[in-house]
Design a protein around this motif. Structure first.
Motif, PDB file in Angstrom:
ATOM      1  N   TYR A   3      42.721  48.622  51.991  1.00  0.00           N
ATOM      2  CA  TYR A   3      42.240  47.285  51.661  1.00  0.00           C
ATOM      3  C   TYR A   3      41.864  47.142  50.202  1.00  0.00           C
ATOM      4  N   GLY A   4      41.141  48.097  49.644  1.00  0.00           N
ATOM      5  CA  GLY A   4      40.811  48.048  48.239  1.00  0.00           C
ATOM      6  C   GLY A   4      41.927  48.530  47.352  1.00  0.00           C
ATOM      7  N   GLY A   5      43.085  48.842  47.895  1.00  0.00           N
ATOM      8  CA  GLY A   5      44.206  49.240  47.059  1.00  0.00           C
ATOM      9  C   GLY A   5      44.728  50.614  47.388  1.00  0.00           C
ATOM     10  N   VAL A   6      45.375  51.229  46.446  1.00  0.00           N
ATOM     11  CA  VAL A   6      45.960  52.544  46.644  1.00  0.00           C
ATOM     12  C   VAL A   6      45.401  53.490  45.595  1.00  0.00           C
ATOM     13  N   ALA A  99      45.272  40.141  44.020  1.00  0.00           N
ATOM     14  CA  ALA A  99      44.157  40.675  43.242  1.00  0.00           C
ATOM     15  C   ALA A  99      44.407  42.122  42.840  1.00  0.00           C
ATOM     16  N   LEU A 100      44.888  42.921  43.772  1.00  0.00           N
ATOM     17  CA  LEU A 100      45.150  44.326  43.472  1.00  0.00           C
ATOM     18  C   LEU A 100      46.277  44.474  42.457  1.00  0.00           C
ATOM     19  N   TRP A 101      47.283  43.618  42.567  1.00  0.00           N
ATOM     20  CA  TRP A 101      48.361  43.640  41.582  1.00  0.00           C
ATOM     21  C   TRP A 101      47.829  43.288  40.202  1.00  0.00           C
ATOM     22  N   SER A 174      37.270  45.141  43.087  1.00  0.00           N
ATOM     23  CA  SER A 174      37.294  45.645  41.717  1.00  0.00           C
ATOM     24  C   SER A 174      36.387  46.860  41.553  1.00  0.00           C
ATOM     25  N   PHE A 175      35.228  46.803  42.179  1.00  0.00           N
ATOM     26  CA  PHE A 175      34.286  47.929  42.074  1.00  0.00           C
ATOM     27  C   PHE A 175      34.914  49.207  42.615  1.00  0.00           C
ATOM     28  N   PHE A 176      35.574  49.111  43.774  1.00  0.00           N
ATOM     29  CA  PHE A 176      36.160  50.301  44.368  1.00  0.00           C
ATOM     30  C   PHE A 176      37.418  50.747  43.644  1.00  0.00           C
ATOM     31  N   VAL A 177      38.148  49.799  43.051  1.00  0.00           N
ATOM     32  CA  VAL A 177      39.300  50.182  42.226  1.00  0.00           C
ATOM     33  C   VAL A 177      38.826  50.967  41.007  1.00  0.00           C
ATOM     34  N   ALA A 242      39.958  39.604  38.877  1.00  0.00           N
ATOM     35  CA  ALA A 242      40.735  40.489  37.999  1.00  0.00           C
ATOM     36  C   ALA A 242      40.258  40.379  36.559  1.00  0.00           C
ATOM     37  N   LEU A 243      39.898  39.172  36.113  1.00  0.00           N
ATOM     38  CA  LEU A 243      39.384  39.000  34.749  1.00  0.00           C
ATOM     39  C   LEU A 243      38.093  39.791  34.556  1.00  0.00           C
TER      40      LEU A 243
END
Length: 261
Positions: A3-6, A99-101, A174-177, A242-243
């Motif tokens: 969910y938060g990305g890869v 968002a992740l992209w 964003s925090f977890f990315v 993302a900003l």
């Protein structure tokens, strides 16, 4: 990281669950199935908790949506932690993929397939709910699980609230990315935030914050009230998140450079 990305090493290869260099449709198919499960469960909650004729009916809308929010939070955690969810990333929302992209944590080539899968899953889950629960879902009180704004709430107000709602989700992502080492509690944090959005903003704007969650009920019920706002606002929230992400990471990079020098 679901969910938060890869994970960073997976970004170049593609979404989790894909063979490097392969088309992203396999992950998109899993997203379709997961989103269908999510929407069938949401429609089922609406059918039993918001139908005045149901033995489980909760007359107080705020309390009812609080219960729905809590149940959705648990549902999301389960889907994210499930083996299929770990395989696809369990975005369940086109705005999450975008968002992740934008945060460079998800490959661009997978965004459209994932979004298509999620939207089709939302449609399929809602249609299945109608098939299982029957004409009761067509009532004005239920509208096939449609998220609706409070009476008198304008489409622009819905747009602003929905954008702000997803911006909160995007900031959490964003925090977890930015801190992949802290990813373990991420599914629970996502579930909590989405549950709070439903409980707090559900009675005001509908609390959808997900185009796939709204498109299915709108298409099945034929109700399009403020649909443009529900479908577009989360993407603005994704861009805002993302900003902030880039501002934070840029500031941290400058701080690290300054410290090392």
């Amino acid at each position: 990281m679901a969910y938060g990305g890869v994970r960073a090493e997976e970004v170049a290869a593609g979404p989790p669950g894909l063979v490097p260099g392969s088309a992203p449709w396999r992950g998109a198919a899993v997203e379709c199935a997961l989103t269908a499960v999510m929407m069938f469960c949401v429609v089922t909650m609406v059918r039993w908790l918001l139908d005045p004729a149901s033995p489980l009916f909760i007359a107080d809308l705020h309390l009812a949506l609080g219960v729905v929010g809590a149940l959705v939070a648990v549902l999301l955690v389960g889907l994210i932690l499930s083996p299929p969810g770990r395989g696809s990333g369990a975005h369940l929302n086109p705005a999450v993929s975008v968002a992740l992209w934008l945060m460079r944590a998800f490959p661009g080539r997978a965004v459209v397939p994932y979004a298509v899968g999620q939207l089709l899953g939302g449609l399929a889950g809602t249609a299945l709910g109608r098939l299982v629960w029957g004409p009761v879902l067509q009532s004005a009180a239920l509208s096939d699980g449609l998220a609706r704004p409070a009476p008198g709430r304008s489409s622009m107000a819905v747009f602003a609230l929905e954008a702000a709602s997803f911006a909160a989700v995007a900031l959490l992502i964003s925090f977890f990315v930015a801190h992949p080492g802290l990813a373990r509690p991420m599914p629970y944090a996502v579930g909590l935030v989405v549950g709070l959005i439903i409980a707090l903003l559900g009675p005001v704007s509908g609390g959808a914050a997900n185009p796939a969650r709204q498109l299915g009920p709108a298409a099945v019920s034929g109700t399009t009230t403020a649909l443009w706002a529900y479908l577009t606002a989360p993407f603005l929230g994704a861009a805002l998140g993302a900003l902030v992400h880039y501002g934070f990471t840029s500031k941290r990079a400058k701080s690290d450079t300054s410290t090392s020098s």
